[in-house]
Every structure is written in structure tokens, then in C-alpha cells.
Motif scaffolding. Structure first.
Motif, PDB file in Angstrom:
ATOM      1  N   PHE A 113       3.276  10.951   5.683  1.00  0.00           N
ATOM      2  CA  PHE A 113       3.968   9.669   5.782  1.00  0.00           C
ATOM      3  C   PHE A 113       3.396   8.780   6.872  1.00  0.00           C
ATOM      4  O   PHE A 113       2.700   9.237   7.767  1.00  0.00           O
ATOM      5  CB  PHE A 113       5.459   9.889   6.035  1.00  0.00           C
ATOM      6  N   GLN A 114       3.759   7.508   6.774  1.00  0.00           N
ATOM      7  CA  GLN A 114       3.268   6.532   7.738  1.00  0.00           C
ATOM      8  C   GLN A 114       3.761   6.842   9.144  1.00  0.00           C
ATOM      9  O   GLN A 114       3.031   6.744  10.101  1.00  0.00           O
ATOM     10  CB  GLN A 114       3.708   5.125   7.319  1.00  0.00           C
ATOM     11  N   SER A 115       5.067   7.208   9.241  1.00  0.00           N
ATOM     12  CA  SER A 115       5.567   7.587  10.561  1.00  0.00           C
ATOM     13  C   SER A 115       5.742   9.098  10.560  1.00  0.00           C
ATOM     14  O   SER A 115       6.241   9.656   9.600  1.00  0.00           O
ATOM     15  CB  SER A 115       6.900   6.899  10.838  1.00  0.00           C
ATOM     16  N   LYS A 119       0.829  -1.206   0.000  1.00  0.00           N
ATOM     17  CA  LYS A 119       0.000   0.000   0.000  1.00  0.00           C
ATOM     18  C   LYS A 119       0.867   1.260   0.000  1.00  0.00           C
ATOM     19  O   LYS A 119       0.653   2.172  -0.808  1.00  0.00           O
ATOM     20  CB  LYS A 119      -0.912   0.012   1.234  1.00  0.00           C
ATOM     21  N   SER A 120       1.855   1.287   0.889  1.00  0.00           N
ATOM     22  CA  SER A 120       2.725   2.469   0.937  1.00  0.00           C
ATOM     23  C   SER A 120       3.491   2.604  -0.368  1.00  0.00           C
ATOM     24  O   SER A 120       3.691   3.712  -0.877  1.00  0.00           O
ATOM     25  CB  SER A 120       3.707   2.356   2.099  1.00  0.00           C
ATOM     26  N   THR A 121       3.917   1.473  -0.888  1.00  0.00           N
ATOM     27  CA  THR A 121       4.649   1.492  -2.152  1.00  0.00           C
ATOM     28  C   THR A 121       3.794   2.116  -3.245  1.00  0.00           C
ATOM     29  O   THR A 121       4.249   2.980  -3.998  1.00  0.00           O
ATOM     30  CB  THR A 121       5.038   0.058  -2.536  1.00  0.00           C
ATOM     31  N   MET A 123      -2.321  10.031   2.023  1.00  0.00           N
ATOM     32  CA  MET A 123      -2.151   9.887   3.470  1.00  0.00           C
ATOM     33  C   MET A 123      -1.926   8.425   3.813  1.00  0.00           C
ATOM     34  O   MET A 123      -2.746   7.573   3.485  1.00  0.00           O
ATOM     35  CB  MET A 123      -3.405  10.388   4.201  1.00  0.00           C
ATOM     36  N   ASP A 124      -0.798   8.168   4.467  1.00  0.00           N
ATOM     37  CA  ASP A 124      -0.453   6.794   4.823  1.00  0.00           C
ATOM     38  C   ASP A 124      -0.769   6.583   6.299  1.00  0.00           C
ATOM     39  O   ASP A 124      -0.016   7.003   7.172  1.00  0.00           O
ATOM     40  CB  ASP A 124       1.031   6.548   4.533  1.00  0.00           C
ATOM     41  N   GLU A 125      -1.849   5.960   6.583  1.00  0.00           N
ATOM     42  CA  GLU A 125      -2.295   5.724   7.960  1.00  0.00           C
ATOM     43  C   GLU A 125      -2.170   6.953   8.839  1.00  0.00           C
ATOM     44  O   GLU A 125      -1.433   6.957   9.818  1.00  0.00           O
ATOM     45  CB  GLU A 125      -1.480   4.586   8.584  1.00  0.00           C
TER      46      GLU A 125
HETATM   47 MG    MG Z   1       2.843   1.129   4.784  1.00  0.00          MG
END
Ligand code: MG
Ligand code: ATP
Lengths: 316, 540
Positions: free
Chosen positions: A143-145, A95-97, A235-237
Motif C-alpha cells: 500500500f501507499q502508506s 494511479k492507486s485506483t 506496489m504503490d510508491e
Molecule cells: Mg496513490
């Protein structure tokens, strides 16, 4: 990263030869089979999503490799304008990719090579001569983080617009009486309010952003991305570290944003995806887009057995 | 220290045995300090301390400590003292004890008993093996106290009986005629034994076992750190004490005491007169000073930093942020590391052969600045690169995702985050170049004892002119002095060369002190800068 595009026929052949789920003979590495996953063949029509209006982003036959690791397999999907698209799927499914492909952030990963086409309003972004800076101004990302800069909260927010030259707060601007200090204050307040952070930080805007809690940093990063006013927001999580109240505020925000923006959001929370998105794309282990369609349809009546299993919590 | 209390979270009040062990640790620390004091001859070993000669005091304390530790170990083994020992002291401790006793046995056999090679080898093996066995085989309480305590008692008895007394000399019989005398040997041996016994006592205090080992290691590390700091302090204190008389000679305070200066068109007298810092060397001076060298050193460092820092940071930005990681960056890295370890005299020679002919064919401040700048450059590149690599990629990604160009990212995110590290590198580099003598000797030095009139006035030296190069500064082209060079030449030239300096020794030490102060001043500036940049990056 390769700029060439596979012909549709090639890609077709790859998809067809793949046995989804099981250890497929067509791929170079065996796919993980989680218990409960059934062997089934992914069908073309499962990922066809009919919608009215323009496609903001159209992805076709997108393959991503990290070295020899085939992380995304011939993904094609059209993302409609002014809507919320949710990406769901088990951890490590790509998903992030996928998200990073949409603003070419994968170019920054040495090991990644990308093959396929992504068009933003009909314009190919994987071609020579694409201005990445301009692209990323239009396609923003959370980003995710959380990754705030080691600067003050206000500077984090105004960073993008200042660097774009939209706001001028430098010494020279001050001397020339052209400083946009008021505009900056306004922008900071508006962005922070949108991200449901203003009430918590309005008395310490000049404090370092690294002193915020994880959830606050996450919202700061959302505010920072909003401040540059992108057309598409990836938006990643964005709510992974947030409490229910902040989460619902972010969900409201995403909902409101869909009026003017195109939002693509990754989430692990099915209810959240069901609540906020207009259409949902389900990726499953192995980097395959298995089903894509109206959120209601995907959640209530999935066509793929594996997607149904995933959504009902049988695996993933 | 009972096994019962070890498992409890809160231990009971200090027991008597603990107090005894703690006393032993303290005594060992005192003994260590005493022996260090006599190594540096603050007290000689024949000096009476508390009525007994130092050597007897050291020996007596060693015996007492040794017995205390052994008693504690044996008491613990026999169950009189509640402890929590492991089955063995461990291979490291046993090996160390074996090695120590191997040496002791060999020395006694060959030096004291005068046995031949075969004799001392056998004796060494026997004592070493015995120590190893005693340390490894029994339980930890015996294994770590007995060999240490016995060594201390043995050393104490040797000192007390005068086998190694104040007049003892061990002539090694080498061509260089090296020999150990008692003044050095006794304190060093005492320090060593007190460390060992202190360690054993600390283990005993912790009741052996894991806690004992922890406390033992802590005491060793602590004593070690203290002695290193004490050594550094001693060095500085020595310089300060020697330098102060010369430094403040002729100091006068009060309105109008000092020389006249003109600032912004106003002429007034300074309220202090500090000849050593305000004068050069001249026949008519009451007190000679080192003003030209002080100013020379300061300008030298400022010039080198101004030259090297922008260039070095620029190069580091290029190889870290722009160039692809590969052959090229590797080569650059190896080259910069190599350049940084190149001896300064080589840089000096380069300056002499390359810079001096191109800069008016004579030694000059500018040539010195550039030479030292070249020396500083590799360190600036190395540390800037290191600290830029340490900036997390997340920041760069975040910035790129906001649609910000690479250069703007480097300038607004990477460099600010890397600045504290870069400044640390510059601080280290300045410390080195400020003390350089050889390159200055070759590229910039003027007279050995420069008169006050040779003080460079770089700021006042700039002159505008209508023809290119439009700005000139003859002061930069002047040969001048710097503190380390001046110190070096004062020492090597002897009194004859600089006969108009009276009390030459005082003068030298004061120069050394001034050099120390100037370098520490640069440090202070650097550390303040680093603090400033760091505080901007961190939340409190
Ligand atoms: Mg991810
Ligand atoms: N920078 C990278 N280098 C090499 N492999 C990577 C990299 N990033 C991701 N991968 C691999 O690509 C696959 C997909 O990763 P991705 O981060 O897109 O998963 P994800 O769906 O976002 O998972 P999650 O829900 O846990 O965030 C994984 O197998 C991962 O190991």
C-alpha cells in the motif's frame, strides 16, 4: 460494483467524445487544467504497447466511479508477464485506483463502482464467482502508506503463509511435532533480506512492528507481501519514505523480482520509473491513461505533448 | 513577571511579589482543605484550632486572603507590581462575578435586612451590576482581583462578626422543613470563596494576561481534581475503617490454626483461621462469617461473564464486521443501548418470570448467573463494537490484500486489536453486576444469613451420568447468597431476624468491606488482563 461490461463501442464513443485536458463537454465535471497543459485529444495508438510474450493482466475499458466522481476513464492496457510496469502521473490522477482494480481491493470501498474488464492470465476477475481470497493470494499488494499489523516483526511476515495454511505453527502443530518453526524462521529471514530490512531488525524480530521507523515499516510491508509469494506484485510508491540507499535496494529487488514476477509499480519519481521499468503508463489529471509504451520510448520520445510536458516537469 | 521577562524565554529568579502571590495561592489551598475537612465534620466549626474556634480561623483567613489579593491587584494597577494584564478580565469572569454578587446582594437584602421582594430585587441588581462593572470595565488586574477579594473579605467579616455564627440556621420554610445550618453553610461558603480567591491569586502569580489565565485555570482544575480524589478516598477509607474490626475478628495465624481442607487427596490444616471469611452464620459459631455470600458473588460474576462475553463478542463481530451498516445495525445499536440502561429490577423480574420457572421452578445460582449475564450482555456488545470500529481499516485492507479470509482477519487481527477495549467494557460491567441486589433478590437468594453449609461448590458439584444431559450440577441449582444481597437483607431485616449474629453493625460494615475487596479484586484481574493484551499490541 457492477459486474457488467460495457460494450467496446460504447467505450469507444466515450473516449472519442472527450477533449483531453480542457473543460470537456462530454464529462460531467470539468477537468482541471494545470497551467502549461495543452489541449489535445488522446489518441488510441498512444496507449497501444506491442510486446513479446503473454499478457499477465489485460485491462479493457475500465471505468471507476467514486459516487459521481469519475476517477478512471475507460482505461485499457495489457501488462506483460515477468516485467516491471511503472505507473506515473500527477497526484490524484487515479494511479492507486487503477492499482486497486487489479486485485479488486476497490470492492472494499463502499463508494467505488467499477465497470469494465480485467483478466488475469485470460481469466476475467470481474465476474460472478471469483474467489477474492484466491485472487489476492496471486495478486499481492503493497500500500501507499505503510500498514504493518500491531504484531511482532516476525509475525507480520509469517502472517499470510500461516493463514493460508502453508505454514503451521499452532499449538496443535507443536504437539503433533509437525510445526514449521524452522520454515518460518527461514521465510522471515529471506523476505526481510529481499526487502533490505534484515540487517536492521534481525536482532529484534519479536519486537512490535509499530516501533519501526516509517521507512522500515514500508520495507516490512514489502517483505510481508513477498512472503505470500504472489505472481503479481502491485506496489504503490514503495520507496516514498526511503533514503537513497534503501531505495536503490528496493529498486534492485524490483529488478530481480521481474525474473519471476509481474510487478506493477506506482512512483512519483521519474528517474526511478525510467531506471527500473520495462514499460511505463502515464495517467494524467482526470483519470485518463494518456500514453503507455516502452519506458525508453515514453521518456525519450513521448507521443503526447501533455506527457512530454509532464515528464519534463512543466506541470503536474 | 515584568513584561520584559515575559517575552524572554527564561524568566528570572522568583521575585518577592511572585512569592507573595504564591503564598496566597498556597493559603487558599490550605483554606480549601480546612473547609472540606469541616464539611465532612472531621473538625466541627466550634472546635478550637490553634487556639481559636474553627469558624474564626476560617473567617480570619478569608479576610487576610481577600485583602492580599485586592492589594496585589491595586498594586499592579498603580504600577508597583510589574504584570502583564489584558484590558479586561473577560466576559466569562465578569458574568460569573456579576452572578455571584447578584445572589449575595439578594440574600443579604432579603434575609439579613428583611427587605421585601422589590427591595431584594433592587439590591441584587445593584450589587450584581456593580460587580459586573468592576470586573468588566477596569483592566484585568483590578477586574479579576477586586470582586473576588471583596467577596472573601465580606464572607470573612460575616463569619467573624457572628452574623452567620455557629448557631445560625436558615429555615427555608418549605413544607419539607429544609434548613441550612452553620455546620454546613460556613465550610461550603468558605470552600467556594477560597476557590475564587485562589483563582485570583493564581492569576496574579502568573502576572495576569495569557500566562495568568493559564495558571488560574490550572489551579482551579487541580483543586477540583484533588477534592474529587479526596472524596473517593474518603469513601473507601470510611468503609475500610468501619469494616476492619469485624473483618479481622477472631483472626488466628499459625500452623494448624485453620480448618481442615482436602486437596488432591491430602488433608491438612490451613495455617490461618479467618472466621469472617471462612465461616457462615451458625448458632454455635464464635464468630459468624459470610463465606457463602463471598463464594456466591464470585461464582455469580464468573457465570455471568462466561455466559455474556462469548455471546456479546459474537454479536458484536456480526454486526460490525459482517452486517452492512444500515437500518439493521442502527436498530441493534439502539436496542443494546436501551437494554444497558434498563433498570436492573426489570432484568430481575424477567429472570423471575422466565428463567426461574424453566430452571426447576425455584431460585437458583444458575438463574442468577443467567439474569446477570443478560444484564451484562448489552454492555459487552456495545464496548466490543466500539473497540472493533476503532481498529483501523488499514489492518483489514492489509490482511485482505494478503489473501486472508474475513473470518481469519477478524480472529487474528481485529479481535486482538480490540481486546483491550473489550476487556475495559467487561471490567465496567462486572463492577455493576457484582453490586446488583435486585435481580439476585428475585432469582437466586436463599436465607438472609446463610450457614456455612450453604456455600456452593460449583467445581465439585459436577456429576457425570450415563443418560442425557450427561453432566449435572446440583450446586448450580441451589439457592444461595451474594454479598450485596446479604448486606441489603442484613440492613432491612434488622437485628431480630438474624439474632444469632452479634455486633450486627460491625458485621454489616465488614460485609461491605468484603464486597469492596471482591469487586476491586475483579478490577485487578481485569486490568491485568487488559495490560497483557495491550502490551502485545504496543511497542514500548
Ligand atoms: Mg496513490
Ligand atoms: N476511497 C475514495 N473515495 C472517494 N474518492 C476517492 C477515493 N480514493 C480516491 N478517490 C478519488 O479518486 C481520484 C484518484 O485517486 P487516487 O488515489 O487513485 O490518486 P493517485 O493517482 O493514487 O494519487 P497520489 O499520487 O496522490 O497517490 C482522486 O480524485 C480521489 O479524490
Amino acid at each position: 460494483m457492477s459486474e457488467t461490461r460495457q460494450t467496446t463501442d460504447d467505450a469507444q464513443a466515450t473516449t472519442d467524445s472527450e477533449l483531453a485536458g480542457g473543460a470537456s463537454p462530454g464529462t460531467d465535471q470539468p477537468l482541471e487544467v494545470t497551467s502549461g497543459e495543452t489541449r489535445e485529444r488522446t489518441r488510441e495508438e498512444w496507449v497501444e504497447h506491442e510486446f513479446e510474450g503473454e499478457a499477465k493482466l489485460s485491462v479493457s475499458d475500465l471505468d471507476v466511479y467514486y459516487g459521481d466522481d469519475h476517477a478512471l476513464k475507460s482505461v485499457s492496457m495489457e501488462i506483460p508477464e515477468n516485467s516491471v510496469t511503472a505507473l506515473i502521473g500527477p497526484s490524484g490522477c487515479g494511479k492507486s485506483t487503477f492499482l486497486r482494480c487489479l486485485n479488486r481491493m476497490n470492492d472494499r470501498i463502499k463508494a467505488a463502482s467499477i465497470d469494465g474488464s480485467v483478466r488475469l492470465e485470460g481469466e476475467e476477475i470481474y465476474q460472478d464467482g471469483v474467489n477474492l481470497v484466491e485472487l489476492r493470494k496471486r495478486v499481492g499488494m503493497v500500500f501507499q502508506s505503510p500498514n504493518p499489523f500491531p504484531k511482532s516483526i516476525a509475525d507480520n511476515i509469517s502472517y499470510g503463509p500461516r493463514k493460508h495454511g502453508d505454514l503451521d505453527t499452532g499449538l496443535l502443530a507443536n504437539l503433533l511435532g509437525r510445526s514449521d518453526d524452522d520454515a518460518v524462521d527461514e521465510l522471515v529471514e529471506r523476505s526481510l533480506r529481499q526487502a533490505a530490512l534484515w540487517d536492521e531488525v534481525n536482532d529484534r524480530l519479536d519486537d512490535n512492528a509499530l516501533g519501526l521507523s516509517g521507512g522500515q515499516q514500508q520495507r516490512l510491508c514489502i517483505a510481508r507481501a513477498l512472503a505470500t509469494d504472489p505472481e503479481v506484485l502491485l506496489m504503490d510508491e514503495p520507496a516514498s519514505a526511503l533514503d537513497p540507499i534503501a531505495t536503490s535496494k528496493i529498486e534492485d529487488l524490483v529488478h530481480d523480482l521481474a525474473e519471476e514476477y509481474t510487478v506493477v509499480i506506482v512512483t512519483h519519481n521519474m528517474q526511478q520509473a525510467a531506471r527500473i521499468s520495462d514499460q511505463t503508463a502515464v495517467f494524467l489529471t482526470g483519470g485518463e491513461l494518456v500514453e503507455y509504451g516502452d519506458t525508453d520510448q515514453v521518456f525519450e520520445d513521448p507521443q503526447s505533448q501533455r506527457v512530454e510536458d509532464y515528464i519534463s516537469g512543466k506541470f503536474g | 513577571m515584568a513584561s520584559a521577562t515575559d517575552t524572554a524565554l527564561v524568566s528570572e529568579d522568583t521575585t518577592e511579589t511572585e512569592a507573595v502571590a504564591a503564598g496566597a495561592v498556597g493559603l487558599a489551598a490550605v483554606l480549601f482543605a480546612l473547609s472540606l475537612a469541616s464539611v465532612f465534620e472531621l473538625v466541627t466549626i466550634t472546635d478550637p484550632v490553634a487556639g481559636v474556634p474553627m469558624v474564626a480561623l476560617l473567617g480570619g483567613l478569608l479576610v487576610v486572603l481577600g485583602f492580599a489579593v485586592v492589594t496585589f491587584g491595586v498594586g499592579s494597577r498603580l504600577g508597583y507590581v510589574a504584570t502583564d494584564p489584558r484590558p479586561t478580565a473577560g466576559l466569562l469572569a465578569s458574568g460569573t462575578f456579576g452572578l455571584i454578587w447578584f445572589v449575595v446582594g439578594g440574600l443579604v437584602a432579603s434575609q439579613t435586612l428583611g427587605l421585601g421582594t422589590a427591595g431584594w430585587v433592587v439590591a441584587s441588581l445593584v450589587t450584581g451590576g456593580a460587580a459586573f462593572a468592576v470586573s468588566a470595565a477596569p483592566r484585568e488586574d483590578i477586574g479579576s482581583t477586586l470582586p473576588a477579594g471583596a467577596l472573601a473579605v465580606f464572607a470573612g467579616v460575616v463569619f467573624l462578626t457572628g452574623v452567620i455564627g455557629p448557631s445560625w440556621v436558615w429555615d427555608l420554610g418549605w413544607e419539607q422543613q429544609a434548613s441550612f445550618n452553620a455546620e454546613f453553610t460556613i465550610p461550603v461558603l468558605t470552600a467556594f470563596c477560597s476557590l475564587l480567591v485562589g483563582w485570583a491569586a493564581a492569576k496574579a502569580y502568573g502576572g495576569f494576561g495569557a500566562r495568568g489565565r493559564h495558571i488560574g485555570a490550572y489551579v482551579l482544575v487541580y483543586l477540583n481534581a484533588i477534592s474529587i480524589i479526596a472524596l473517593l478516598f474518603l469513601l473507601v477509607a470510611f468503609t475500610v475503617l468501619k469494616g476492619l474490626p469485624g473483618l479481622f475478628k477472631g483472626l488466628a495465624l499459625g500452623a494448624g490454626a485453620g480448618p481442615e481442607v482436602t486437596l488432591v487427596g491430602v488433608t491438612f490444616s490451613l495455617p490461618v483461621s479467618w472466621p469472617f471469611v471462612m465461616n457462615g452464620v451458625a448458632l454455635l459459631n464464635d464468630v459468624n462469617g459470610v463465606l457463602p455470600a463471598i463464594v456466591g458473588t464470585i461464582w455469580l460474576v464468573v457465570g455471568a461473564v462466561l455466559f455474556a462475553v462469548p455471546l456479546g463478542i459474537g454479536a458484536a463481530v456480526f454486526i460490525t464486521e459482517y452486517a452492512d451498516r444500515g437500518r439493521f445495525t442502527q436498530v441493534v445499536e439502539i436496542a443494546t443501548n436501551g437494554l444497558w440502561s434498563t433498570p436492573s429490577i426489570v432484568f430481575g423480574l424477567f429472570g423471575l418470570a422466565f428463567l426461574v420457572p424453566r430452571l426447576g421452578n425455584r431460585k437458583s445460582l444458575l438463574a442468577g448467573m443467567l439474569t446477570l449475564g443478560f444484564m451484562l450482555l448489552p454492555l459487552v456488545v456495545i464496548t466490543s463494537r466500539e473497540s472493533m470500529l476503532a481498529v483501523p481499516d488499514e489492518y483489514r485492507d492489509a490482511s485482505a490484500a494478503l489473501g486472508v479470509t474475513k473470518w481469519q482477519t477478524v480472529r487474528s487481527i481485529v479481535l486482538p486489536a480490540a481486546l483491550p477495549g473489550i476487556v475495559t467494557g467487561i471490567i465496567l460491567g462486572v463492577g455493576r453486576i457484582a453490586g446488583e441486589t435486585a435481580p439476585i433478590l428475585l432469582t437466586m437468594s436463599g436465607s438472609v444469613a446463610p450457614p456455612g453449609s450453604q456455600t456452593v461448590d460449583v467445581l465439585g458439584g459436577f456429576q457425570l451420568q450415563s443418560a442425557p444431559p450427561f453432566v449435572t450440577n446440583p450446586e448450580l441449582m441451589q439457592a444461595t447468597s451474594a454479598l450485596p444481597y446479604q448486606l441489603y437483607s442484613l440492613i432491612t431485616a434488622g437485628v431480630g431476624e438474624s439474632s444469632n449474629i452479634s455486633a450486627i453493625d460491625e458485621f454489616r460494615w465488614a460485609t461491605a468491606l468484603i464486597l469492596l475487596v471482591v469487586v476491586l479484586g475483579f478490577y485487578a484481574v481485569g486490568i491485568a488482563t487488559r495490560y497483557y493484551f495491550r502490551s502485545k499490541l504496543q511497542h514500548d
